[in-house]
Design a protein around this motif. Sequence first.
Motif: not given
Length: 250
Positions: A111-124, A138-153
């Motif tokens: 979807c054109g989202l930037p790579l290695d860019y976000f500090d947090y990605i989340y989904s409620i 895999n896409r979420v990991a590619s969008y996150l910076k190293k040590d970035g957090l992925f939080i979802f419920s």
Amino acid sequence: MNKTDISNVHRTNKIYWDENGNDFLAAIVLPAYGCNTLTETELNLFGDVAGKKLLDIGCGNGESLKYHGNNKANELWGIDISKNQLEKAAQCLSASGYAAKLICGAMEDECGLPLDYFDYIYSIYGIGWTTDLQGTFNRVASYLKKDGLFIFSWSHHIHMCVALEEGKAIFKNSYFNETWSERNLDGKEILLCSRKISTYVNALAKAGFVIEQLIEQTNDETLQLTGELSDWTKKSQMVPLTAIFKARKL
């Protein structure tokens, strides 16, 4: 799942969100993670988001993005399959004085989202709608910076297997069944796939995440309730309704 099946899932679920949306579902916008669960106020999974870049997957009406705006996040991004939901999100955020970059598309697609860019990605309560869990992670990991957090419920799989009958929790479906099925939500048809907790754990690991927390418990207030209770409340005292994951990109 073939392309025809994926297209049918997207079409069916998009119709639901275009016509209904989550304006009435206060339990699935931050600080709530789901019905009768602990909240972000209690869990503090995000910590300090001031100055950070955040992406909300399945952002819905924008209330969770607004929550982070109120906590001084620097950049707010959202993706959702429903154009109508994104219009609501834009209105919600604009009314609160926040700008956000909102993208209409399926989370499993490019979807054109930037790579290695976000500090947090989340989904409620958004991730479970994906037709490709591993591809999405895999896409979420590619969008996150190293040590970035992925939080979802998402809805706990055990909850989907159990029904309450005469005050007892009875297994109605196999925990190991992960097939797609039609379901009824507020009188409308949706298509969903229940997934085992191990499916999420293994997909996260394969995508390069380490799980820091997995939260399943019902909140104490609900657990302490007695007397005449709804079946929903009684069930939440016996089995978890929601699973909350906090994972870090290695």
